[in-house]
Design an enzyme around this catalytic site. Structure first.
Site, PDB file in Angstrom:
ATOM      1  N   ASN A   1       0.867  -1.179   0.000  1.00 36.86           N
ATOM      2  CA  ASN A   1       0.000   0.000   0.000  1.00 36.86           C
ATOM      3  C   ASN A   1       0.903   1.228   0.000  1.00 36.86           C
ATOM      4  O   ASN A   1       1.521   1.541   1.017  1.00 36.86           O
ATOM      5  CB  ASN A   1      -0.878  -0.049   1.270  1.00 36.86           C
ATOM      6  N   TRP A   2       0.972   1.883  -1.143  1.00 42.14           N
ATOM      7  CA  TRP A   2       1.899   3.013  -1.277  1.00 42.14           C
ATOM      8  C   TRP A   2       1.322   4.296  -0.681  1.00 42.14           C
ATOM      9  O   TRP A   2       1.993   5.336  -0.675  1.00 42.14           O
ATOM     10  CB  TRP A   2       2.284   3.222  -2.755  1.00 42.14           C
ATOM     11  N   LYS A   3       0.099   4.252  -0.245  1.00 41.04           N
ATOM     12  CA  LYS A   3      -0.552   5.396   0.407  1.00 41.04           C
ATOM     13  C   LYS A   3      -0.372   6.677  -0.422  1.00 41.04           C
ATOM     14  O   LYS A   3      -0.356   6.609  -1.639  1.00 41.04           O
ATOM     15  CB  LYS A   3      -0.029   5.568   1.836  1.00 41.04           C
TER      16      LYS A   3
ATOM     17  N   HIS B   1      -9.429   0.644   4.986  1.00 40.08           N
ATOM     18  CA  HIS B   1      -8.142   0.810   5.670  1.00 40.08           C
ATOM     19  C   HIS B   1      -8.330   1.710   6.898  1.00 40.08           C
ATOM     20  O   HIS B   1      -9.139   2.646   6.876  1.00 40.08           O
ATOM     21  CB  HIS B   1      -7.121   1.419   4.710  1.00 40.08           C
TER      22      HIS B   1
ATOM     23  N   GLU C   1      -6.701   4.088   8.008  1.00 38.70           N
ATOM     24  CA  GLU C   1      -6.520   5.525   7.754  1.00 38.70           C
ATOM     25  C   GLU C   1      -7.770   6.124   7.113  1.00 38.70           C
ATOM     26  O   GLU C   1      -8.106   7.282   7.361  1.00 38.70           O
ATOM     27  CB  GLU C   1      -5.266   5.758   6.893  1.00 38.70           C
TER      28      GLU C   1
ATOM     29  N   GLU D   1      -5.185  -5.727  10.453  1.00 37.14           N
ATOM     30  CA  GLU D   1      -4.180  -4.698  10.694  1.00 37.14           C
ATOM     31  C   GLU D   1      -4.464  -4.011  12.021  1.00 37.14           C
ATOM     32  O   GLU D   1      -5.255  -3.046  12.071  1.00 37.14           O
ATOM     33  CB  GLU D   1      -4.219  -3.660   9.573  1.00 37.14           C
TER      34      GLU D   1
ATOM     35  N   GLY E   1       2.576   1.546  10.921  1.00 35.90           N
ATOM     36  CA  GLY E   1       3.507   2.666  10.821  1.00 35.90           C
ATOM     37  C   GLY E   1       4.193   3.019  12.120  1.00 35.90           C
ATOM     38  O   GLY E   1       4.814   4.076  12.231  1.00 35.90           O
TER      39      GLY E   1
ATOM     40  N   SER F   1       3.695  -2.848  10.276  1.00 35.64           N
ATOM     41  CA  SER F   1       5.151  -2.845  10.409  1.00 35.64           C
ATOM     42  C   SER F   1       5.800  -4.164   9.972  1.00 35.64           C
ATOM     43  O   SER F   1       6.736  -4.637  10.614  1.00 35.64           O
ATOM     44  CB  SER F   1       5.548  -2.481  11.843  1.00 35.64           C
TER      45      SER F   1
ATOM     46  N   GLY G   1       2.873  -1.334   4.339  1.00 35.84           N
ATOM     47  CA  GLY G   1       2.878   0.091   4.056  1.00 35.84           C
ATOM     48  C   GLY G   1       4.299   0.587   3.830  1.00 35.84           C
ATOM     49  O   GLY G   1       4.848   0.484   2.739  1.00 35.84           O
ATOM     50  N   GLY G   2       4.911   1.075   4.895  1.00 43.38           N
ATOM     51  CA  GLY G   2       6.228   1.717   4.810  1.00 43.38           C
ATOM     52  C   GLY G   2       7.262   0.937   4.003  1.00 43.38           C
ATOM     53  O   GLY G   2       7.921   1.492   3.112  1.00 43.38           O
TER      54      GLY G   2
HETATM   55  C1  PEP Z   1      -0.683  -0.295   6.238  1.00 47.22           C
HETATM   56  O1  PEP Z   1      -0.845   0.913   6.198  1.00 47.22           O
HETATM   57  O2  PEP Z   1      -1.522  -1.041   5.709  1.00 47.22           O
HETATM   58  C2  PEP Z   1       0.488  -0.801   6.931  1.00 47.22           C
HETATM   59  C3  PEP Z   1       0.488  -2.042   7.320  1.00 47.22           C
HETATM   60  O3  PEP Z   1       1.513   0.090   7.140  1.00 47.22           O
HETATM   61  P1  PEP Z   1       2.954  -0.251   7.775  1.00 47.22           P
HETATM   62  O4  PEP Z   1       3.475  -1.487   7.072  1.00 47.22           O
HETATM   63  O5  PEP Z   1       3.792   0.950   7.464  1.00 47.22           O
HETATM   64  O6  PEP Z   1       2.763  -0.495   9.227  1.00 47.22           O
END
Ligand code: PEP
Length: 260
Positions: free
Chosen positions: A11-13, A97, A99, A169, A175, A215, A236-237
């Site tokens: 997920n490049w957000k 999600h 967010e 999640e 994050g 993470s 994500g990250g």
């Molecule tokens: C996400 O936003 O779906 C996520 C899992 O982010 P991160 O890997 O950065 O925790």
């Protein structure tokens, strides 16, 4: 029993302009050209879908949207529909999600409408669920996840569920660098599969891929994917760096699980 292929989704957000996304996609395509045992999906920003679609076309990398609106078309400024994502080359779409829930008013009811729109539009939805830190501390993890699952999947049939993926999640792990332990994640994944079994039957429950998100890195994916009910990751990250994401996908290769 299903032998579920791992899925690693990035997920490049709201990161990467179209040229930056093109560069990341090209590098990923080259790093993952010989990966055969793991499915990979990336979800760039809407503005980068076109260029990334051209790059990953013909490769094993699937394309996803980060959200959609439930109407097919209309006067809904700023929104993107399932047919638009499909025409842009998407096979998947992330829905609900945390967010979106936290900043943009997403609820279980709106996530449900989006699930239905995605399926009607021929997209494979990835429904995100997960508790906040406060909810975990209050012992509310299972009720919260159950509510999100039931709300998001309300009215769907077995055929719809066959196209769907669930991502667990925990909000406190997104994050933050805090990953759920593999036991904490497995416990919730098992709970989710149990609820799916109750509602949709054993065959669907065994086939459903449940991803962990929060993470995930190349250093922890192997221990997560080794758990019975963890079938991959939503990242994500670490998905913003080609080498890191490719290493996660490579480390997600696992021996065939025997679920019999
Ligand atoms: C996400 O936003 O779906 C996520 C899992 O982010 P991160 O890997 O950065 O925790």
């Amino acid at each position: 029993m299903g032998n579920r292929r791992p899925l690693i989704a990035g997920n490049w957000k709201m990161f990467k302009t179209a040229p930056e996304a093109a560069d990341l996609a090209s590098r990923l395509k080259s790093l993952l050209h010989d990966l055969t045992d793991v499915d990979v999906m990336v979800a760039p920003a809407f503005t980068a879908l076109g260029v990334v679609a051209d790059i990953v076309k013909g490769s094993a990398i699937h394309l996803g949207g980060q959200d959609l609106f439930w109407e097919r078309e209309g006067a809904y400024t700023g929104q993107v529909s399932a047919p638009m994502l499909k025409a842009a080359g998407c096979s998947h779409v992330i829905i609900g999600h945390s967010e979106r829930r936290q900043y943009f008013g997403e609820t279980n009811a709106t996530a449900n409408r989006k699930m239905k729109a995605a399926l009607a539009g021929g997209l494979m939805p990835v429904l995100c669920v997960g508790e906040s830190e406060g909810e975990r501390e209050a012992g509310q993890t299972f009720p919260v996840v159950k509510g999100q699952l039931e709300g998001g999947l309300n009215g769907l049939d077995a055929e719809g569920l066959e196209q769907a993926t669930v991502a667990y999640e925990p909000v406190w792990a997104i994050g933050t660098g805090k990953t759920a332990t593999r036991e904490q994640a497995q416990e919730v994944h098992q709970f989710i599969r149990g609820r799916i079994k109750e509602s949709f039957g054993e065959g669907i429950a065994n086939a459903l891929r449940i991803l962990y998100g929060g993470s995930v890195k190349s250093a922890n994916i192997a221990e997560l994917i080794a758990m019975d009910d963890i079938d991959g990751a939503l990242v994500g990250g670490a998905s913003l760096d080609a080498e890191s994401f490719a290493a996660i996908a490579r480390n997600a290769v696992r021996p065939v699980k025997d679920h019999s």
